[in-house]
Motif scaffolding. Sequence first.
Motif, PDB file in Angstrom:
ATOM      1  N   SER A  29       7.870 -10.574  -3.833  1.00 44.52           N
ATOM      2  CA  SER A  29       6.997  -9.424  -4.029  1.00 44.52           C
ATOM      3  C   SER A  29       6.599  -9.238  -5.490  1.00 44.52           C
ATOM      4  O   SER A  29       5.968  -8.254  -5.832  1.00 44.52           O
ATOM      5  CB  SER A  29       7.695  -8.159  -3.523  1.00 44.52           C
ATOM      6  OG  SER A  29       8.833  -7.880  -4.311  1.00 44.52           O
ATOM      7  N   SER A  30       6.956 -10.192  -6.347  1.00 40.75           N
ATOM      8  CA  SER A  30       6.705 -10.033  -7.781  1.00 40.75           C
ATOM      9  C   SER A  30       5.228 -10.036  -8.133  1.00 40.75           C
ATOM     10  O   SER A  30       4.836  -9.461  -9.141  1.00 40.75           O
ATOM     11  CB  SER A  30       7.423 -11.132  -8.562  1.00 40.75           C
ATOM     12  OG  SER A  30       6.911 -12.393  -8.206  1.00 40.75           O
ATOM     13  N   CYS A  31       4.408 -10.652  -7.311  1.00 37.87           N
ATOM     14  CA  CYS A  31       2.989 -10.701  -7.640  1.00 37.87           C
ATOM     15  C   CYS A  31       2.258  -9.413  -7.294  1.00 37.87           C
ATOM     16  O   CYS A  31       1.233  -9.108  -7.875  1.00 37.87           O
ATOM     17  CB  CYS A  31       2.328 -11.865  -6.927  1.00 37.87           C
ATOM     18  SG  CYS A  31       2.285 -11.671  -5.139  1.00 37.87           S
ATOM     19  N   CYS A  32       2.777  -8.653  -6.386  1.00 40.01           N
ATOM     20  CA  CYS A  32       2.001  -7.508  -5.911  1.00 40.01           C
ATOM     21  C   CYS A  32       2.800  -6.206  -5.859  1.00 40.01           C
ATOM     22  O   CYS A  32       2.366  -5.193  -6.404  1.00 40.01           O
ATOM     23  CB  CYS A  32       1.420  -7.820  -4.539  1.00 40.01           C
ATOM     24  SG  CYS A  32       2.564  -8.683  -3.460  1.00 40.01           S
ATOM     25  N   ILE A  33       3.951  -6.196  -5.245  1.00 41.55           N
ATOM     26  CA  ILE A  33       4.693  -4.954  -5.055  1.00 41.55           C
ATOM     27  C   ILE A  33       5.504  -4.575  -6.284  1.00 41.55           C
ATOM     28  O   ILE A  33       5.568  -3.406  -6.655  1.00 41.55           O
ATOM     29  CB  ILE A  33       5.590  -5.051  -3.812  1.00 41.55           C
ATOM     30  CG1 ILE A  33       4.696  -5.160  -2.600  1.00 41.55           C
ATOM     31  CG2 ILE A  33       6.515  -3.863  -3.702  1.00 41.55           C
ATOM     32  CD1 ILE A  33       5.390  -5.147  -1.298  1.00 41.55           C
ATOM     33  N   ALA A  37       5.499  -1.026  -8.128  1.00 44.20           N
ATOM     34  CA  ALA A  37       6.716  -0.212  -8.237  1.00 44.20           C
ATOM     35  C   ALA A  37       7.019   0.135  -9.689  1.00 44.20           C
ATOM     36  O   ALA A  37       7.427   1.262  -9.995  1.00 44.20           O
ATOM     37  CB  ALA A  37       7.889  -0.952  -7.612  1.00 44.20           C
ATOM     38  N   LEU A  38       6.814  -0.813 -10.594  1.00 39.48           N
ATOM     39  CA  LEU A  38       7.059  -0.534 -12.013  1.00 39.48           C
ATOM     40  C   LEU A  38       6.096   0.525 -12.541  1.00 39.48           C
ATOM     41  O   LEU A  38       6.491   1.405 -13.309  1.00 39.48           O
ATOM     42  CB  LEU A  38       6.953  -1.826 -12.837  1.00 39.48           C
ATOM     43  CG  LEU A  38       8.088  -2.827 -12.639  1.00 39.48           C
ATOM     44  CD1 LEU A  38       7.790  -4.122 -13.373  1.00 39.48           C
ATOM     45  CD2 LEU A  38       9.403  -2.239 -13.110  1.00 39.48           C
ATOM     46  N   PHE A  39       4.832   0.438 -12.154  1.00 43.20           N
ATOM     47  CA  PHE A  39       3.868   1.473 -12.556  1.00 43.20           C
ATOM     48  C   PHE A  39       4.266   2.830 -11.991  1.00 43.20           C
ATOM     49  O   PHE A  39       4.143   3.852 -12.650  1.00 43.20           O
ATOM     50  CB  PHE A  39       2.448   1.122 -12.103  1.00 43.20           C
ATOM     51  CG  PHE A  39       1.767   0.095 -12.956  1.00 43.20           C
ATOM     52  CD1 PHE A  39       1.780   0.177 -14.339  1.00 43.20           C
ATOM     53  CD2 PHE A  39       1.104  -0.965 -12.369  1.00 43.20           C
ATOM     54  CE1 PHE A  39       1.155  -0.776 -15.127  1.00 43.20           C
ATOM     55  CE2 PHE A  39       0.481  -1.925 -13.138  1.00 43.20           C
ATOM     56  CZ  PHE A  39       0.504  -1.829 -14.519  1.00 43.20           C
ATOM     57  N   GLY A  40       4.730   2.825 -10.748  1.00 44.39           N
ATOM     58  CA  GLY A  40       5.169   4.074 -10.118  1.00 44.39           C
ATOM     59  C   GLY A  40       6.361   4.693 -10.825  1.00 44.39           C
ATOM     60  O   GLY A  40       6.530   5.913 -10.829  1.00 44.39           O
ATOM     61  N   LEU A  41       7.192   3.866 -11.435  1.00 47.38           N
ATOM     62  CA  LEU A  41       8.361   4.364 -12.173  1.00 47.38           C
ATOM     63  C   LEU A  41       8.017   4.723 -13.619  1.00 47.38           C
ATOM     64  O   LEU A  41       8.876   5.178 -14.358  1.00 47.38           O
ATOM     65  CB  LEU A  41       9.482   3.323 -12.154  1.00 47.38           C
ATOM     66  CG  LEU A  41      10.116   3.062 -10.802  1.00 47.38           C
ATOM     67  CD1 LEU A  41      11.080   1.882 -10.883  1.00 47.38           C
ATOM     68  CD2 LEU A  41      10.845   4.310 -10.312  1.00 47.38           C
ATOM     69  N   GLY A  42       6.774   4.485 -14.015  1.00 45.19           N
ATOM     70  CA  GLY A  42       6.358   4.844 -15.368  1.00 45.19           C
ATOM     71  C   GLY A  42       6.474   3.719 -16.371  1.00 45.19           C
ATOM     72  O   GLY A  42       6.244   3.927 -17.559  1.00 45.19           O
ATOM     73  N   VAL A  43       6.822   2.535 -15.917  1.00 38.85           N
ATOM     74  CA  VAL A  43       6.907   1.383 -16.815  1.00 38.85           C
ATOM     75  C   VAL A  43       5.515   0.783 -16.920  1.00 38.85           C
ATOM     76  O   VAL A  43       4.860   0.536 -15.914  1.00 38.85           O
ATOM     77  CB  VAL A  43       7.901   0.325 -16.275  1.00 38.85           C
ATOM     78  CG1 VAL A  43       7.954  -0.876 -17.183  1.00 38.85           C
ATOM     79  CG2 VAL A  43       9.272   0.945 -16.109  1.00 38.85           C
ATOM     80  N   ILE A  48       3.145  -6.734 -17.688  1.00 37.76           N
ATOM     81  CA  ILE A  48       3.275  -6.623 -16.229  1.00 37.76           C
ATOM     82  C   ILE A  48       2.220  -7.493 -15.536  1.00 37.76           C
ATOM     83  O   ILE A  48       2.458  -8.008 -14.451  1.00 37.76           O
ATOM     84  CB  ILE A  48       3.191  -5.148 -15.780  1.00 37.76           C
ATOM     85  CG1 ILE A  48       4.430  -4.419 -16.267  1.00 37.76           C
ATOM     86  CG2 ILE A  48       3.062  -5.027 -14.280  1.00 37.76           C
ATOM     87  CD1 ILE A  48       4.480  -2.962 -15.924  1.00 37.76           C
ATOM     88  N   GLY A  49       1.090  -7.697 -16.186  1.00 41.76           N
ATOM     89  CA  GLY A  49       0.057  -8.566 -15.618  1.00 41.76           C
ATOM     90  C   GLY A  49       0.504 -10.008 -15.494  1.00 41.76           C
ATOM     91  O   GLY A  49      -0.080 -10.786 -14.735  1.00 41.76           O
TER      92      GLY A  49
END
Length: 126
Positions: A29-33, A37-43, A48-49
Motif C-alpha cells: 500500500s506504499s504507493c497509494c494508501i 495515511a501520512l497526510f491524514g496524520l499531518g505528516v 512522500i511523493g
Amino acid sequence: MIKQADHIADDRRQTLMAAGGLVGALAASSCCILPLALFGLGVSGAWIGNFTRLAPYQPYFLTATLAFLGYGYWLVYRSSTRACADGEACARPLPNRLVKAGLILATILVIAALALDFIAPLFLNS
C-alpha cells in the motif's frame, strides 16, 4: 501429542507470518494508501511523493504478502485444531489475539490497496 518446543516454534512462526504480512501490506500500500495515511496524520513533505516509485513493485509485494497471510492464517487456525494430551504445554494454548489482529489488519490493508486502484478513477474523474 505435541511437545512444548513444537508449540513454541509454532507460536514463533505465527508471529513471524503476522509481522511479514503487516510489512508486506505496508509495502503493497506504499504507493497509494501510505501517503494518504501520512497526510491524514499531518505528516507532509516532498519526500512522500517518492513512494510512487514503488508502484511498479506492488504486484510483487502483494504476492509476498498473500503468501505470508495464507501461511499465517493456516498456522493460527491449524494450531487450534490439533490434538493435545492432558497436562502438556499445548493443552492450554496461549492466546494469540495479537497475531490474529496483525493478520486481520494486514488483510484489511491489502484489500484497501487493491480496492483503491478501482475506486481512485471514480474520484479523479468527477
